[in-house]
Design an enzyme around this catalytic site. Structure first.
Site, PDB file in Angstrom:
ATOM      1  N   ASP A  87      19.828  15.903   1.699  1.00  0.00           N
ATOM      2  CA  ASP A  87      20.161  16.777   0.560  1.00  0.00           C
ATOM      3  C   ASP A  87      19.506  16.254  -0.712  1.00  0.00           C
ATOM      4  OD1 ASP A  87      21.988  14.530   0.483  1.00  0.00           O
ATOM      5  OD2 ASP A  87      23.249  15.643  -0.930  1.00  0.00           O
ATOM      6  N   ASP A 118      13.819  10.717  -3.345  1.00  0.00           N
ATOM      7  CA  ASP A 118      15.291  10.655  -3.223  1.00  0.00           C
ATOM      8  C   ASP A 118      15.787  11.852  -2.434  1.00  0.00           C
ATOM      9  OD1 ASP A 118      17.993  10.284  -3.619  1.00  0.00           O
ATOM     10  OD2 ASP A 118      17.948  10.596  -5.780  1.00  0.00           O
ATOM     11  N   GLU A 152      25.109  13.320   0.262  1.00  0.00           N
ATOM     12  CA  GLU A 152      25.065  12.085  -0.517  1.00  0.00           C
ATOM     13  C   GLU A 152      25.105  12.381  -2.003  1.00  0.00           C
ATOM     14  OE1 GLU A 152      23.524   8.494  -2.582  1.00  0.00           O
ATOM     15  OE2 GLU A 152      22.781  10.532  -2.661  1.00  0.00           O
ATOM     16  N   GLU A 153      24.380  13.415  -2.405  1.00  0.00           N
ATOM     17  CA  GLU A 153      24.253  13.712  -3.837  1.00  0.00           C
ATOM     18  C   GLU A 153      25.514  14.336  -4.425  1.00  0.00           C
ATOM     19  OE1 GLU A 153      22.052  12.395  -5.441  1.00  0.00           O
ATOM     20  OE2 GLU A 153      20.111  12.395  -4.432  1.00  0.00           O
ATOM     21  N   ASP A 179      16.762   4.138  -0.112  1.00  0.00           N
ATOM     22  CA  ASP A 179      17.155   5.190  -1.055  1.00  0.00           C
ATOM     23  C   ASP A 179      17.289   4.550  -2.432  1.00  0.00           C
ATOM     24  OD1 ASP A 179      17.938   7.681  -1.965  1.00  0.00           O
ATOM     25  OD2 ASP A 179      20.034   7.442  -1.383  1.00  0.00           O
ATOM     26  N   HIS A 426      16.397  12.923  -9.925  1.00  0.00           N
ATOM     27  CA  HIS A 426      17.412  13.784 -10.561  1.00  0.00           C
ATOM     28  C   HIS A 426      16.854  14.471 -11.809  1.00  0.00           C
ATOM     29  CE1 HIS A 426      21.038  11.499  -8.631  1.00  0.00           C
ATOM     30  NE2 HIS A 426      19.992  11.546  -7.835  1.00  0.00           N
TER      31      HIS A 426
HETATM   32  N1  BES Z   1      19.028   7.233  -4.442  1.00  0.00           N
HETATM   33  C1  BES Z   1      20.187   7.353  -5.226  1.00  0.00           C
HETATM   34  C2  BES Z   1      20.919   6.038  -5.451  1.00  0.00           C
HETATM   35  C3  BES Z   1      20.163   5.022  -6.255  1.00  0.00           C
HETATM   36  C4  BES Z   1      19.606   5.376  -7.461  1.00  0.00           C
HETATM   37  C5  BES Z   1      20.060   3.742  -5.787  1.00  0.00           C
HETATM   38  C6  BES Z   1      18.915   4.429  -8.193  1.00  0.00           C
HETATM   39  C7  BES Z   1      19.391   2.788  -6.529  1.00  0.00           C
HETATM   40  C8  BES Z   1      18.798   3.148  -7.726  1.00  0.00           C
HETATM   41  C9  BES Z   1      21.174   8.320  -4.610  1.00  0.00           C
HETATM   42  O1  BES Z   1      20.582   9.393  -3.951  1.00  0.00           O
HETATM   43  C10 BES Z   1      21.979   8.890  -5.728  1.00  0.00           C
HETATM   44  O2  BES Z   1      21.447   9.446  -6.625  1.00  0.00           O
HETATM   45  N2  BES Z   1      23.285   8.754  -5.635  1.00  0.00           N
HETATM   46  C11 BES Z   1      24.169   9.357  -6.558  1.00  0.00           C
HETATM   47  C12 BES Z   1      25.531   9.265  -5.945  1.00  0.00           C
HETATM   48  C13 BES Z   1      26.583  10.101  -6.584  1.00  0.00           C
HETATM   49  C14 BES Z   1      26.206  11.522  -6.758  1.00  0.00           C
HETATM   50  C15 BES Z   1      27.858   9.974  -5.795  1.00  0.00           C
HETATM   51  C16 BES Z   1      24.115   8.677  -7.911  1.00  0.00           C
HETATM   52  O3  BES Z   1      23.960   7.463  -7.999  1.00  0.00           O
HETATM   53  O4  BES Z   1      24.226   9.381  -8.909  1.00  0.00           O
HETATM   54 ZN    ZN Z   2      19.966  10.801  -5.743  1.00  0.00          ZN
END
Ligand code: BES
Ligand code: ZN
Length: 454
Positions: A87, A118, A152-153, A179, A426
């Site tokens: 996703d 991502d 995940e997002e 990731d 993002h």
């Molecule tokens: N890939 C990211 C997590 C990440 C970002 C790890 C930067 C290390 C450095 C992951 O896909 C993500 O964006 N996770 C969300 C989780 C949330 C929506 C629960 C985040 O961190 O905002």
């Molecule tokens: Zn992300």
């Protein structure tokens, strides 16, 4: 190993073509209008595994489907569970993309598309590395399980329960996730810490409908004014969060860790130039890396109220709202903080306003011990794949399921990021460096080899 190298060379274009195919699927998990595309992406991933001859299944949940696949058993060899997500985040603001978000476009050696880094591109490196083993050696030298999710997002809500209920099926010696990011271009990293998260939506309601701000202003509480006051009370002017008890469980950074961060070659001026900001800011008493990697923070992610069209409109809006989130550090408990936040917001809510706080998702932060044979194997694999030894870093983002893996499967996660900090995750014009895509494939293939030798 030389036939693996030959495979990488011969299959560069095909690997990229497969990535681009996946990037064309609009698998936005947050927005229900994309539900058919989510399913298409899940089926696309499933097809990658069935083509390898792996036992693979699409698993329905109350939310978006999971994909699970397993390589043929190699008795006596360790088992790695590869986790990733198909996703992506919503692509808006659409007008700021140079090429459309779901039409992968190559510029300067990077592929631009939502999900490029991502996590479609990074996740696919493990699939392609495994394909290389299947097509040159008959199969990987270790037992591989793949668990690729579609939420995940948006907080991994349904995966959390699934992992708890399927511990046997998911049993493994270590989890592997790509990731996250390298420290800098040409400087790969192993991430040993991630922040946790709590995400809320706050809705304030005042009068029945919008009012003339001259006739009524000053006589009833304006929800937009109330929202501004409440949000302003979340953080003080030293960058500390004001929710009572918020810092109770925060473990202070050790001097040793601070010294480790300080030794990394972080160029603050270049960081500012890259973002077009004049200064870095944040909690007083901490460096930029400490603030982003190892201190809790609060950010407003969106807010709305009143008139936003052209010209001036004298209105007292009936409603106001905001989405905001906290990044947490390991040992802070999202549930405990949600209770404290609710109490604090109740104390801030002015008379004449109805307040609703929606708790959208939460997950704890993680720290992975560095003194394990898995980290040593990953270090060697990265050296072989990238031609450069990794540094050990923490990062500020969150991968909600990692704490659940630790609790339920009792094993540690290798966070091997192939992305870069300027990949625009993002945000508009997300990209992934294609050379890193191929280096990631090689590092992953060598990781299976290194894990087989443990
Ligand atoms: N890939 C990211 C997590 C990440 C970002 C790890 C930067 C290390 C450095 C992951 O896909 C993500 O964006 N996770 C969300 C989780 C949330 C929506 C629960 C985040 O961190 O905002
Ligand atoms: Zn992300």
């Amino acid at each position: 190993m030389s036939d693996l190298e030959t495979w990488f060379e011969k299959n560069r274009t095909q690997c990229e073509a497969d990535l681009f195919e996946l990037l064309r699927i609009k698998s936005v998990s947050a927005d229900s209008q994309f539900r058919p595309e989510i399913r298409r992406a899940a089926n696309w991933v499933l097809g990658q595994f069935t083509r390898l001859g792996f036992a693979a299944e699409l698993i329905e949940t109350a939310g978006h489907p999971l994909v699970f696949a397993q390589s043929p058993a190699v008795p006596g060899a360790p088992t790695a569970l590869v986790y990733g997500h198909y996703d992506v985040q919503p692509p808006d603001p659409l007008g700021e993309w140079i090429s459309p978000p779901f039409e992968p476009t190559v510029r300067d050696g990077n592929v631009y598309a939502r999900g490029a880094t991502d996590d479609k591109g990074q996740m696919l490196t493990h699939v392609k590395a495994t394909q290389a083993w299947v097509e040159t050696q008959g199969g990987p030298p270790i037992n591989l399980k793949f668990l690729i999710e579609g939420e995940e997002e948006v907080g991994s809500e349904h995966l959390t329960g699934y992992v708890a209920e399927h511990r046997e099926k998911l049993a493994c010696d270590c989890v592997v996730i790509s990731d996250s990011s390298q420290f800098a271009p040409g400087q790969p990293a192993i991430t040993y810490g991630l922040r946790g998260i709590m995400y809320f939506e706050l809705r304030l309601t005042g009068p029945r409908q919008d009012l003339h701000s001259g006739t009524f202003g000053g006589g009833v509480t304006n929800p937009a004014n109330a929202l501004s006051r409440i949000l302003a009370a979340l953080v003080d002017d030293r960058g500390r969060i004001r929710v009572p008890g918020f810092y109770d469980d925060v473990v202070p950074l050790t001097e040793q860790e601070r010294a480790g961060f300080a030794k990394l070659d972080f160029d603050e001026a270049a960081f500012c130039r890259g973002l077009d900001v004049s200064e870095t800011t944040g909690e007083v008493g901490f460096t930029n890396l400490e603030r982003r990697w190892a201190r809790p923070t609060c950010d407003i992610n969106g807010l709305w109220s009143g008139y936003q069209g052209e010209g001036a409109k004298t209105v007292l809006p009936a409603r106001a709202g905001a989405k905001f989130s906290f990044r947490l550090v390991p040992n802070q408990d999202p549930k405990k903080i949600a209770v404290a936040l609710r109490k604090y917001l109740d104390s801030l809510c002015p008379l004449g306003i109805k307040m609703e706080l929606i708790d959208m998702h939460g997950a704890g932060g993680v720290l992975v011990p560095l003194d394990s044979p898995y980290i040593a194997a990953a270090t060697r694999a990265i050296e072989r794949g990238f031609g450069n030894a990794p540094v050990y870093i923490r990062e500020g983002g969150s991968i909600p399921i990692v704490t659940t893996f630790r609790e339920q499967l009792k094993c540690d996660t290798l966070l091997l990021g192939w992305g870069l900090n300027d990949d625009n995750t993002h945000s508009p014009n997300e990209k992934f460096c294609l050379a890193d895509f191929h280096r990631g494939i090689r590092a992953s293939a060598y990781l299976w080899d290194e894990l087989a030798r443990i």
